[in-house]
Design a protein around this motif. Structure first.
Motif, PDB file in Angstrom:
ATOM      1  N   GLU A 257       0.944  -1.305   0.017  1.00  0.00           N
ATOM      2  CA  GLU A 257       0.024  -0.097   0.066  1.00  0.00           C
ATOM      3  C   GLU A 257       0.853   1.127   0.030  1.00  0.00           C
ATOM      4  OE1 GLU A 257      -2.543  -0.500   3.434  1.00  0.00           O
ATOM      5  OE2 GLU A 257      -4.087  -1.229   2.201  1.00  0.00           O
ATOM      6  N   GLN A 258       1.992   1.207   1.032  1.00  0.00           N
ATOM      7  CA  GLN A 258       2.970   2.210   0.831  1.00  0.00           C
ATOM      8  C   GLN A 258       3.624   2.494  -0.525  1.00  0.00           C
ATOM      9  OE1 GLN A 258       5.301   1.097   4.195  1.00  0.00           O
ATOM     10  NE2 GLN A 258       4.100   1.971   5.619  1.00  0.00           N
ATOM     11  N   ARG A 259       3.814   1.572  -1.188  1.00  0.00           N
ATOM     12  CA  ARG A 259       4.438   1.721  -2.364  1.00  0.00           C
ATOM     13  C   ARG A 259       3.638   2.267  -3.356  1.00  0.00           C
ATOM     14  NH1 ARG A 259       6.824  -3.459  -1.150  1.00  0.00           N
ATOM     15  NH2 ARG A 259       5.480  -4.523  -2.699  1.00  0.00           N
ATOM     16  N   ALA A 260       2.542   1.693  -3.286  1.00  0.00           N
ATOM     17  CA  ALA A 260       1.384   2.359  -4.345  1.00  0.00           C
ATOM     18  C   ALA A 260       1.257   3.698  -4.101  1.00  0.00           C
ATOM     19  CB  ALA A 260       0.323   1.250  -4.130  1.00  0.00           C
ATOM     20  N   GLU A 261       0.899   4.132  -2.968  1.00  0.00           N
ATOM     21  CA  GLU A 261       0.729   5.563  -2.655  1.00  0.00           C
ATOM     22  C   GLU A 261       1.829   6.416  -3.125  1.00  0.00           C
ATOM     23  OE1 GLU A 261      -0.172   6.325   1.453  1.00  0.00           O
ATOM     24  OE2 GLU A 261      -0.314   8.367   1.072  1.00  0.00           O
ATOM     25  N   ARG A 262       3.022   5.885  -2.758  1.00  0.00           N
ATOM     26  CA  ARG A 262       4.083   6.665  -3.396  1.00  0.00           C
ATOM     27  C   ARG A 262       4.513   6.785  -4.676  1.00  0.00           C
ATOM     28  NH1 ARG A 262       9.004   3.802  -0.802  1.00  0.00           N
ATOM     29  NH2 ARG A 262       8.854   2.614  -2.540  1.00  0.00           N
ATOM     30  N   ARG A 263       3.975   5.745  -5.345  1.00  0.00           N
ATOM     31  CA  ARG A 263       4.050   5.639  -6.818  1.00  0.00           C
ATOM     32  C   ARG A 263       2.877   6.928  -7.314  1.00  0.00           C
ATOM     33  NH1 ARG A 263       5.040   0.110  -9.323  1.00  0.00           N
ATOM     34  NH2 ARG A 263       6.722   0.646  -8.012  1.00  0.00           N
ATOM     35  N   ASN A 264       1.868   6.719  -6.802  1.00  0.00           N
ATOM     36  CA  ASN A 264       0.549   7.519  -7.220  1.00  0.00           C
ATOM     37  C   ASN A 264       1.229   9.232  -6.873  1.00  0.00           C
ATOM     38  OD1 ASN A 264      -1.325   5.884  -8.052  1.00  0.00           O
ATOM     39  ND2 ASN A 264      -2.147   5.357  -6.319  1.00  0.00           N
ATOM     40  N   ARG A 265       1.842   9.514  -5.826  1.00  0.00           N
ATOM     41  CA  ARG A 265       2.192  10.855  -5.630  1.00  0.00           C
ATOM     42  C   ARG A 265       3.484  10.976  -6.543  1.00  0.00           C
ATOM     43  NH1 ARG A 265       4.849  12.022  -0.063  1.00  0.00           N
ATOM     44  NH2 ARG A 265       4.968  13.725  -1.189  1.00  0.00           N
ATOM     45  N   LEU A 266       4.186  10.273  -6.793  1.00  0.00           N
ATOM     46  CA  LEU A 266       5.307  10.468  -7.774  1.00  0.00           C
ATOM     47  C   LEU A 266       4.695  10.869  -9.289  1.00  0.00           C
ATOM     48  CD1 LEU A 266       8.334  10.619  -8.964  1.00  0.00           C
ATOM     49  CD2 LEU A 266       8.106   8.061  -9.168  1.00  0.00           C
ATOM     50  N   ILE A 267       3.630  10.232  -9.664  1.00  0.00           N
ATOM     51  CA  ILE A 267       3.074  10.392 -10.917  1.00  0.00           C
ATOM     52  C   ILE A 267       2.282  11.768 -10.989  1.00  0.00           C
ATOM     53  CG2 ILE A 267       0.906   9.855 -12.492  1.00  0.00           C
ATOM     54  CD1 ILE A 267       1.364   7.023 -11.542  1.00  0.00           C
ATOM     55  N   GLY A 268       1.719  12.099  -9.680  1.00  0.00           N
ATOM     56  CA  GLY A 268       1.118  13.471  -9.532  1.00  0.00           C
ATOM     57  C   GLY A 268       2.068  14.573  -9.531  1.00  0.00           C
ATOM     58  N   LEU A 269       3.435  14.388  -9.070  1.00  0.00           N
ATOM     59  CA  LEU A 269       4.448  15.302  -9.084  1.00  0.00           C
ATOM     60  C   LEU A 269       4.935  15.661 -10.421  1.00  0.00           C
ATOM     61  CD1 LEU A 269       6.170  14.289  -5.845  1.00  0.00           C
ATOM     62  CD2 LEU A 269       5.012  16.417  -6.254  1.00  0.00           C
TER      63      LEU A 269
ATOM     64  N   ARG B 166       3.149  15.298 -13.188  1.00  0.00           N
ATOM     65  CA  ARG B 166       2.258  15.919 -13.815  1.00  0.00           C
ATOM     66  C   ARG B 166       2.153  17.391 -13.665  1.00  0.00           C
ATOM     67  NH1 ARG B 166      -2.489  11.442 -13.273  1.00  0.00           N
ATOM     68  NH2 ARG B 166      -2.116  10.086 -15.269  1.00  0.00           N
ATOM     69  N   SER B 167       2.386  17.794 -12.256  1.00  0.00           N
ATOM     70  CA  SER B 167       2.243  18.973 -11.781  1.00  0.00           C
ATOM     71  C   SER B 167       3.244  19.921 -12.412  1.00  0.00           C
ATOM     72  CB  SER B 167       2.327  19.243 -10.271  1.00  0.00           C
ATOM     73  OG  SER B 167       3.656  18.667  -9.986  1.00  0.00           O
ATOM     74  N   GLU B 168       4.612  19.717 -12.866  1.00  0.00           N
ATOM     75  CA  GLU B 168       5.627  20.529 -13.060  1.00  0.00           C
ATOM     76  C   GLU B 168       5.987  20.095 -14.631  1.00  0.00           C
ATOM     77  OE1 GLU B 168       5.162  22.986 -10.085  1.00  0.00           O
ATOM     78  OE2 GLU B 168       6.130  23.437 -11.999  1.00  0.00           O
ATOM     79  N   GLU B 169       6.791  20.972 -15.427  1.00  0.00           N
ATOM     80  CA  GLU B 169       7.043  20.472 -16.597  1.00  0.00           C
ATOM     81  C   GLU B 169       8.505  19.453 -16.534  1.00  0.00           C
ATOM     82  OE1 GLU B 169       7.855  23.791 -19.446  1.00  0.00           O
ATOM     83  OE2 GLU B 169       8.496  22.329 -20.844  1.00  0.00           O
TER      84      GLU B 169
END
Length: 244
Positions: free
Chosen positions: A7-19, A21-24
């Motif tokens: 669960e922690q890895r999945a959450e971290r991966r989702n955060r990484l994808i979000g980051l 996407r948020s910046e060029e």
């Protein structure tokens, strides 16, 4: 039970994808700081995302960094305005039906998709959701006499409902009486699998309910309509229905 580290890895991966996407561009040092991970862990996560099909690129030199190439996400599907609305509404309807199988993540999926769309589409979806009411499942006797409407007919009804356009229908009642009338499809009720239109009927100058499978033909006509309160249409039955 799901492993906590997974669960922690999945959450971290989702955060990484979000980051991403948020910046060029992102420097690896900044990504490590945001995620609280080592360089080795970050590189492993980026490699896993590449393997999963995410177009991650790295630019060397001053001003470079890690980036997610181009527009990546739900917007790559190039959905039309009505397709966006129908997608979210379909998920909301499925969630409301409370199926015991394959629906445990529907709420989270719906919310993520909802937030991915422009504000205009989110507003449109929110307004339409208030006009779709879900009740109990239809009884066995009612279902036994149900015939699934033709797709073209259903699409005409749905378009008139979404656009708040007046609709001329050829309708056959339970007793077999056939009439042609112009209606305003104000609300839609679902007693699974039976759909009903609660409408303002120009022929009777009053509210009426029409079973969609008894509508033989439907065509949009000139004129838009304003919404009326749901209580005008289902009255005492209002507590038995919930909007999606």
């Amino acid at each position: 039970m799901i492993n906590t580290s997974f669960e922690q890895r999945a959450e971290r991966r989702n955060r990484l994808i979000g980051l991403l996407r948020s910046e060029e561009y992102w420097k690896t040092s900044d990504l490590r700081e945001q995620l609280g991970v080592s360089q080795r862990t970050l590189m492993r996560e980026l490699a896993e995302l590449k393997k999963a099909g995410y177009p991650i690129e790295s630019d060397r030199g001053r001003g470079g960094g890690i980036r997610l190439n181009g527009r990546w996400g739900i917007d790559r599907l190039n959905l039309s305005h009505h397709e966006v609305i129908e997608l979210i509404l379909s998920l909301a309807i499925m969630e409301s039906l409370k199926s015991p199988l394959l629906t445990s993540n529907l709420k989270a999926i719906k919310q993520k998709l909802f937030q991915a769309f422009p504000q205009e589409q989110r507003n449109a979806v929110s307004n339409i959701r208030k006009r779709i009411m879900i009740g109990d499942n239809a009884g066995a006797n009612t279902v036994s006499r149900y015939t699934e409407p033709a797709q073209a007919l259903s699409e005409s009804i749905a378009e008139a409902f979404l656009r708040q356009r007046c609709l001329e229908i050829d309708y056959q009642s339970d007793s077999g009486e056939k009439t042609t009338r112009v209606i305003e499809a104000q609300y839609i009720l679902l007693n699974w699998p039976i759909w009903y239109i609660t409408a303002w009927d120009h022929l009777r100058s009053s509210s009426r309910m029409f079973r969609i499978d008894r509508i033989q033909n439907a065509r949009m006509v000139d004129g838009y309509f304003q919404l009326r309160p749901i209580e005008e249409f289902i009255g005492a039955y209002t507590p038995y229905y919930k909007s999606i």
